[in-house]
Design an enzyme around this catalytic site. Structure first.
Site, PDB file in Angstrom:
ATOM      1  N   TYR B  92     -12.628 -51.966 -19.261  1.00 19.40           N
ATOM      2  CA  TYR B  92     -13.496 -53.100 -18.922  1.00 19.40           C
ATOM      3  C   TYR B  92     -13.924 -53.055 -17.459  1.00 19.40           C
ATOM      4  CZ  TYR B  92     -11.740 -54.886 -23.342  1.00 19.40           C
ATOM      5  OH  TYR B  92     -11.415 -55.031 -24.671  1.00 19.40           O
ATOM      6  N   TYR B 467     -16.447 -60.917 -27.403  1.00 22.21           N
ATOM      7  CA  TYR B 467     -15.446 -61.842 -26.843  1.00 22.21           C
ATOM      8  C   TYR B 467     -15.080 -61.456 -25.424  1.00 22.21           C
ATOM      9  CZ  TYR B 467     -11.174 -58.950 -26.874  1.00 22.21           C
ATOM     10  OH  TYR B 467     -10.204 -58.014 -26.588  1.00 22.21           O
ATOM     11  N   ARG B 468     -15.480 -60.267 -24.981  1.00 26.28           N
ATOM     12  CA  ARG B 468     -15.001 -59.718 -23.705  1.00 26.28           C
ATOM     13  C   ARG B 468     -15.810 -58.452 -23.492  1.00 26.28           C
ATOM     14  NH1 ARG B 468      -8.742 -57.617 -23.531  1.00 26.28           N
ATOM     15  NH2 ARG B 468      -8.500 -57.231 -21.308  1.00 26.28           N
TER      16      ARG B 468
END
Lengths: 172, 523
Positions: B92, B467-468
């Protein structure tokens, strides 16, 4: 398209590493004869492995279990607590056990690159302090670099000293 | 390697003044601004060289007061800060900021385990506490509480919960297990949420909502404060567990199996997040693609079959665990077996663990941390990376099968191997489409980026959102939340500007930019 015989070999080789790791938990420095046994075990595994081995030895879930156990065995000895007190082995483990433990990503990668006998970083005898520091600060292949916040320069000195403790000459 | 990238609005002299002010405030050993320091904060899995998200410096507080001091200096000098817990948000962006030139506010050194309450089953932790450190503390002190850990156990317990990360025990919805935060606001004030808002309140770690508005989720995946400690609920050690593996031979099997699984989750028979994954999971953890196939394009079906044989997995495989008192586990085991066995045409094989035995199966399924899954980054060779596109779906077999076909087709069009999990939550599926790539292969990086961008658009069209996401895609993903002409973004920006008037904390996180940087964000 070729499915190479390497696949079952690797699975067995890393299992062999796991067995070696059990020894390491009680005796951190692997003796030369242990390494020979490891190499022999891996070699035997290679020749005996069936191409379609589904016996469970190569099962991912089993390998995963070994990976978790290896790190937890170190934690049982209070790695983080000892690291805070400046114990060099513990400083190494507290920062590097994530990957450089039996069946950790670093061990699997090194097994692939250098063979199973060179895969466990703590057992190496050919690392120099300069090389260790360079890799830690710059990363290597898929290994991320570690910041000076995570591993201070003082801690890196301890790690480098630990990983070169078994060298014959010790100099860089 | 990396030229110093300065944050918008600061020239060399202004930036140096900010760094010097931090040094004067904190001391030399807590500010890190060399070229080497900057390089160590580059995303190790970046799509390319990562310099478009390069940090300008890092600062490492060791106390709440130091966090407040840093935030005040940053306000004074307009220095954007990018708070990270341990910086291990791999896949991420890791510790790298959205906005190049931000200084990383690295909380790694705030790693105190402040309290573990055995009776009431919670812990109070600083954000630098890692899963391994916490596991060591629990096991070495014979504390009969289990953690819930994510697939990557290198990171922070609190940081993962604030990212809405998940684990695989009944406490696996980590963000929902936070009960009260301590937060430094963007202007340097210290607040406690929940019952902790009352000085000396004895119920801070027991009741999450407090009186009046409740703000805890405002600090999850957000840029509205810096969390300095949090209470985390933990699972009492169960009396017994049971575990089984379900292999599904055909890709179409997801449709019926997902419906059964979703029903068992909804009714509370199965209480943990279930990773319903395709055959590539084990193979990519232990081998590389080149070990199986050296041709171009996605892996052929014959090779997929070979992988399944080798690892004793199906086209889809998932593991189920049951936790609790013995009679409950045994009853649930019968319910699960009765639900699946008629369709599988064979008995499920169960393994059991009882309190007092060595923990088994000793993995993330029972809260033991590891990082083995990170090995997937070696799959494509070279300097590898992974990035997951993870839209949230209703827990429906029909919708899951449809999403699977659409995503798989896109992977094939991109010439990349389809690696997927349909992670089944209580009432949803997080469909993690993991792209594994070689950072050194410019064409593969280009195809990865195009695939990710395409999937954002596809999912939006189908009515799904992530969601992310990775720092590279926070703007386009935020853009898909477009109800009433992006009313949520206007709300987020209004709150951001009110709480962070100088736009100091994590500009661009979650696609939310402060007013002074908003105009240029698309560029």
């Amino acid at each position: 398209m070729t499915v190479r015989a390497f696949v079952p070999f690797l699975a067995c080789a890393v299992l062999a590493l796991a067995a070696c790791g059990d020894k390491e938990t009680s005796e951190p420095v692997a003796e030369p004869e242990e390494m020979s046994v490891l190499a022999e075990t891996a070699s035997t595994a290679e020749t005996q492995a069936e191409p379609n081995n589904t016996s469970g030895d190569a099962h991912g879930a089993e390998l995963t279990k070994v990976s978790s156990q290896a790190a937890a065995a170190e934690q049982a000895k209070g790695v983080f607590k000892r690291a805070a007190q400046g114990d060099a082995e513990a400083v190494y483990l507290a920062n590097c056990q994530y990957c450089h433990i039996q069946l950790g990503p670093g061990t699997i990668t090194l097994s692939r690159r250098l063979g199973p006998e060179e895969a466990l970083l703590a057992n190496r005898t050919d690392l120099t302090e300069g090389y260790v520091k360079t890799v830690v600060r710059n990363g290597l292949n898929t290994m991320p670099a570690l910041t000076r916040v995570e591993v201070s320069d003082e801690e890196l000195e301890l790690i480098a000293a630990y990983l070169t403790r078994n060298n014959n000459s010790g100099e860089e | 390697m990396a030229e110093r990238t300065l944050p918008p609005g600061l020239d060399e002299a202004g930036f140096d003044r900010a760094i010097n002010a931090l040094r004067q405030t904190l001391g030399e050993g807590k500010v890190f601004a060399t070229e080497l320091d900057r390089n160590t904060y580059i995303d190790p899995y970046a799509l390319g060289d990562g310099l478009d998200h390069a940090a300008s410096a890092a600062v490492a507080p060791e106390s709440v007061e130091e966090v407040q001091a840093i935030v005040r200096v940053a306000n004074e000098h307009r220095l954007p800060l990018w708070p990270v817990a341990r910086g291990k948000n791999l896949g991420y962006g890791a510790a790298a900021p959205v906005l190049a030139g931000s200084a990383v506010l690295d909380m790694t050194r705030m790693n105190k385990i402040l309290d573990v309450d055995e009776r009431f089953a919670y812990a109070t932790l600083e954000p630098g506490v890692g899963f391994y450190q916490f596991h060591e503390h629990l096991t070495n002190n014979d504390i009969p509480l289990w953690m819930s850990v994510p697939a990557n156990g290198w990171g922070s317990v609190i940081g993962n919960a604030l990212e809405r990360g998940i684990g695989y025990t009944p406490y696996g919805d980590h963000t929902s297990k936070l009960c009260g935060l301590e937060v430094v606001t963007p202007t340097g004030e210290l607040v406690r949420t929940g019952m902790g808002a009352m000085e000396g309140n004895k119920s801070w770690a027991h009741y999450p909502y407090s009186f009046g508005p409740s703000w805890d989720q405002m600090f999850a995946q957000s840029n509205l404060g810096v969390v300095t400690k949090a209470n985390m609920w933990m699972m009492p050690e169960p009396e017994m567990t049971a575990h089984t593996q379900v292999n599904l031979p055909e890709m179409e099997d997801i449709e019926w199996a997902m419906d059964i699984l979703a029903d068992l989750r909804l009714r509370g028979v199965i209480e943990h997040n279930v990773v319903f994954g395709n055959y590539l999971h084990d193979a990519s953890a232990f081998t590389t693609r080149a070990d199986w196939y050296d041709g171009e394009g996605p892996i052929p079906d014959e090779v997929a079959e070979k992988i399944q044989e080798t690892y004793n997995v199906g086209w889809w495989t998932f593991h189920l665990s049951l936790f609790g008192d013995g009679s409950i586990v045994e009853a649930k085991q019968k319910i699960v077996s009765d639900a699946f066995e008629p369709r599988l045409g064979k008995k499920l094989e169960w393994r059991h663990w009882r309190k007092g035995q060595p923990r088994e199966p000793f993995s993330i399924a029972v809260g033991v941390p590891m990082v083995l899954p990170l090995n997937v980054v070696n799959w494509m060779g070279g300097r590898g990376g992974h990035i997951g596109f993870s839209p949230v779906l209703p827990p429906s077999g029909e919708l899951a099968y449809d999403a699977f076909l659409r995503r798989k087709r896109r992977f094939e069009e991109a010439g990349l191997d389809y690696y997927s999990s349909f992670t089944v939550g209580h009432r949803h599926i997080a469909n993690v489409n993991m792209i594994l790539y070689n950072r050194d292969d410019a064409d593969m990086v280009r195809r990865t980026k195009e695939l990710f961008t395409q999937m954002i658009a596809d999912a939006r069209e189908e009515g799904y959102g992530e969601y992310r996401t990775h720092i590279e895609y926070m703007d386009p993903v935020a853009e898909t939340y477009d109800f009433n002409n992006h009313a949520l973004m206007r709300l987020n920006e209004t709150v951001k500007d009110a709480l962070d008037p100088n736009g100091i904390i994590a500009p661009g996180r979650g696609g939310v930019w402060p007013a002074r940087l908003r105009d240029g964000r698309k560029g």
